[in-house]
Design a protein around this motif. Structure first.
Motif, PDB file in Angstrom:
ATOM      1  N   ILE A 131     -10.268  69.248 -54.644  1.00  0.00           N
ATOM      2  CA  ILE A 131     -10.832  70.249 -53.225  1.00  0.00           C
ATOM      3  C   ILE A 131     -10.927  70.295 -52.765  1.00  0.00           C
ATOM      4  O   ILE A 131     -11.395  70.727 -51.233  1.00  0.00           O
ATOM      5  N   ASP A 135     -10.848  70.733 -49.319  1.00  0.00           N
ATOM      6  CA  ASP A 135     -11.628  71.350 -47.660  1.00  0.00           C
ATOM      7  C   ASP A 135     -11.434  70.571 -46.210  1.00  0.00           C
ATOM      8  O   ASP A 135     -11.572  71.063 -45.828  1.00  0.00           O
ATOM      9  N   VAL A 154      -2.564  75.288 -56.200  1.00  0.00           N
ATOM     10  CA  VAL A 154      -3.091  74.565 -55.899  1.00  0.00           C
ATOM     11  C   VAL A 154      -4.008  75.329 -54.709  1.00  0.00           C
ATOM     12  O   VAL A 154      -2.890  75.363 -53.723  1.00  0.00           O
ATOM     13  N   ASN A 156      -7.277  76.164 -51.232  1.00  0.00           N
ATOM     14  CA  ASN A 156      -8.645  75.253 -51.165  1.00  0.00           C
ATOM     15  C   ASN A 156      -9.648  76.819 -50.810  1.00  0.00           C
ATOM     16  O   ASN A 156      -9.071  77.795 -51.212  1.00  0.00           O
ATOM     17  N   THR A 157     -11.143  76.228 -50.968  1.00  0.00           N
ATOM     18  CA  THR A 157     -12.141  77.027 -51.051  1.00  0.00           C
ATOM     19  C   THR A 157     -11.842  77.959 -49.932  1.00  0.00           C
ATOM     20  O   THR A 157     -12.073  79.567 -49.960  1.00  0.00           O
ATOM     21  N   GLU A 166     -14.408  83.009 -55.042  1.00  0.00           N
ATOM     22  CA  GLU A 166     -15.013  81.616 -55.011  1.00  0.00           C
ATOM     23  C   GLU A 166     -16.381  81.840 -55.937  1.00  0.00           C
ATOM     24  O   GLU A 166     -16.346  80.347 -56.593  1.00  0.00           O
ATOM     25  N   THR A 187     -12.091  74.107 -59.185  1.00  0.00           N
ATOM     26  CA  THR A 187     -11.065  72.756 -58.646  1.00  0.00           C
ATOM     27  C   THR A 187      -9.749  73.232 -57.611  1.00  0.00           C
ATOM     28  O   THR A 187     -10.211  72.391 -57.185  1.00  0.00           O
ATOM     29  N   GLY A 188      -9.636  73.996 -57.330  1.00  0.00           N
ATOM     30  CA  GLY A 188      -8.684  75.226 -56.743  1.00  0.00           C
ATOM     31  C   GLY A 188      -7.032  74.883 -57.238  1.00  0.00           C
ATOM     32  O   GLY A 188      -6.156  75.078 -56.903  1.00  0.00           O
TER      33      GLY A 188
END
Length: 581
Positions: A131, A135, A154, A156-157, A166, A187-188
């Motif tokens: 991740i 990012d 999967v 991203n942040t 988050e 971890t995504g």
């Protein structure tokens, strides 16, 4: 009577035991009207000389995800990446160029999302993207990478932040997991229903976007000989794309952008309580106006209601009776997977749908989930009677010997995907272990027990090419060349062809319309470069033409037949018709 179309000089595999082969076939008003001697002396508006090419009934994919597939054709395709560096490079390239032109972007892409499809950790040594790297590549642009199983994704942040998920203290949703590292940081990876936390930010897709996806997807189907398919989940849940997804299908059909016949499974989440007369079943759940399985026409209809009971084998979330042998990406010691919801709640919701007239298609991969599917479906059938559109167990991936007999006795159809063997077979072998590997993705033993086996792909979860799927049923080879599971489960070429024709027609409740080339049935057929019953490698054959109701959805002249001689599919002038075929 003047035929609309006459095929002649063909090797026709009819899939009719009473007349297995023919050389000529006549079509009128979208239906087969006769074969060989039935056609003597008849004129035709058009005659197609096939020069010995093989004709089979049109292929039926009984379980796929066409909207998802069509959308993916316009997204970043990471399926060919081998190693995470290649995957990262594809994402970086899209970020650098801005992706497809605006007019080709899906609505989610136009809204700023970076969408990718086709990821599987099996192509990356079992690893998932980092991740932190995602990012760095994407910054504040939200990212959603579809796992090819459909049971995880999967992100991203930025995407997690938009969803409010988050924080390490954010709770996992019922039936899903936000995978975290040892410090509690995401971890995504989001599994099962946890995907909806992100998807609800993207959904619903527009009707125009879905219609365009159906156009792209079913044109692709036509090039592979597919004339009918079952869309395994619309209208809700994490698999649907819009609450009005059926309307997009209707629009696509009306606008000539649906190039194969479609049977649609609304997900259980799309059904709601219905009020009727006091004498009607109490607590019934369905669609407005009381529509249920079978409603529609020859081109577009409603199939069973789709319900997810468990997850996937590759993600080790399928509900099995014994723990997985490998731990995958996390320490899943003692992991036996899980159900998508409380079993009793699932039972009540399924019974409410069945009471309203719906057949049930239960996604059950692990044997523990198959037990639950069998219990619920048999109880519903006893209470409310069987259904004209068959009940089904989708995938039925792990079935113990006694379960096979129960499935046959309950007249439940199954859809085991041979297309999983090549890319996923070795991974599933590691997860299951040798002792129960013989229970995995049965085929021959299902047929021997009298179970209806429907050919299907689960596309885009796996390869949707039917000819490769047939070969996989025959040889069961994984990417390393090993035979997956029990070698005795291999099918003959005729049985493999039947899975995608007569078997799939029976499983979808359409045997009276399709699956065989006999008088009165729909003129849905595929023209192949050779016979799948007479070649060593079925996957090496080419689809030369595809017809839906006597209208060609795909026609490719100039390809070579299997004898190596260049031959062209030729349209014979109409004044040449009327001679004996």
């Amino acid at each position: 009577m003047k035929l609309d179309l006459l095929l002649r000089n063909a090797d026709i595999i009819t899939m009719d035991e009473r007349r297995p082969h023919a050389t000529s076939l006549g079509i009128w008003q979208g239906r087969v009207v006769g074969l060989d001697e039935d056609l003597f002396g008849m004129d035709a508006v058009e005659v197609l000389d096939l020069h010995g090419a093989t004709v089979t009934p049109g292929f039926i994919d009984a379980h796929c995800h066409t909207t998802w597939f069509g959308l993916g054709l316009a997204e970043v395709d990471v399926a060919a990446a081998r190693g995470l560096d290649q995957l990262y490079a594809l994402l970086e390239a899209d970020m650098a160029t801005g992706g497809a032109p605006d007019e080709e972007k899906t609505p989610d892409q136009q809204a700023g999302w970076l969408m990718a499809t086709g990821f599987s950790q099996t192509q990356h040594g079992g690893q998932f993207p980092d991740i932190a790297v995602l990012d760095r590549i994407t910054g504040n642009r939200p990212l959603f990478i579809r796992h090819n199983s459909g049971h995880m994704a999967v992100v991203n942040t930025a995407a997690l932040r938009l969803a409010g998920a988050e924080s390490p203290s954010f709770p996992d949703p019922d039936g899903g997991v936000i995978v975290r590292d040892a410090t509690g940081r995401p971890t995504g990876l989001v599994q099962e229903t946890a995907q909806q936390l992100i998807q609800q930010l993207i959904l619903p897709y527009t009707l125009d976007g879905i219609e365009a996806a159906l156009d792209r997807g079913t044109r692709y189907y036509a090039s592979e000989g597919i004339t009918s398919f079952t869309e395994a989940g619309i209208g809700g849940g994490w698999i649907g794309h819009s609450p009005v997804e059926l309307a997009a299908y209707q629009r696509a059909m009306a606008n000539g952008r649906l190039h194969a016949r479609a049977q649609l499974m609304p997900v259980l989440d799309a059904l709601h309580p219905l009020d009727g007369h006091g004498a009607d079943p109490a607590g019934a759940a369905g669609l407005d106006l009381g529509m249920y399985s079978g409603f529609g026409n020859d081109f577009l209809s409603l199939g069973p209601a789709k319900v997810f009971l468990d997850g996937s084998l590759l993600g080790e979330t399928a509900a099995v009776s014994e723990a997985y042998c490998s731990h995958g990406h996390t320490d899943n010691s003692g992991n036996t997977g899980y159900f998508q919801a409380d079993p009793e709640a699932l039972r009540n919701r399924i019974e409410a749908a069945y009471a309203a007239g719906w057949s049930i298609a239960a996604h059950a991969i692990g044997d523990r989930a198959v037990d639950l599917a069998l219990d619920i479906i048999t109880e519903c059938a006893e209470k409310y009677a069987p259904r004209t559109v068959p009940n089904r167990i989708e995938h039925a991936s792990i079935t113990r010997p006694e379960q096979v007999a129960r499935i046959a006795a309950a007249e439940i159809a199954v859809t085991p995907q041979a297309s999983f063997f090549a890319d996923g077979g070795d991974g599933m072998t590691a997860s299951l272990g040798q002792e129960r590997l013989g229970w995995a993705y049965r085929a021959a033993s299902f047929l021997a027990a009298g179970v209806t086996v429907a050919g299907s792909s689960d596309r885009p979860v796996a390869d949707g090419n039917v000819l490769r799927g047939m070969q996989a049923f025959v040889d069961r080879r994984t990417s390393t060349g090993n035979v997956f599971g029990n070698p005795d489960e291999r099918l003959t070429p005729l049985q493999a062809l039947a899975a995608y024709t007569t078997g799939a027609a029976a499983a979808t409740g359409t045997s009276h319309l399709k699956g065989a080339l006999t008088p009165g049935k729909l003129a849905d057929f595929a023209v192949l470069s050779g016979s799948p019953l007479a070649v060593d490698d079925i996957s090496g054959l080419k689809v030369l033409a595809t017809s839906v109701g006597g209208t060609f959805t795909h026609l490719t002249p100039g390809l070579q037949l299997t004898d190596g001689r260049p031959k062209v599919l030729q349209h014979v002038p109409s004044d040449a018709a009327g001679i004996a075929p």
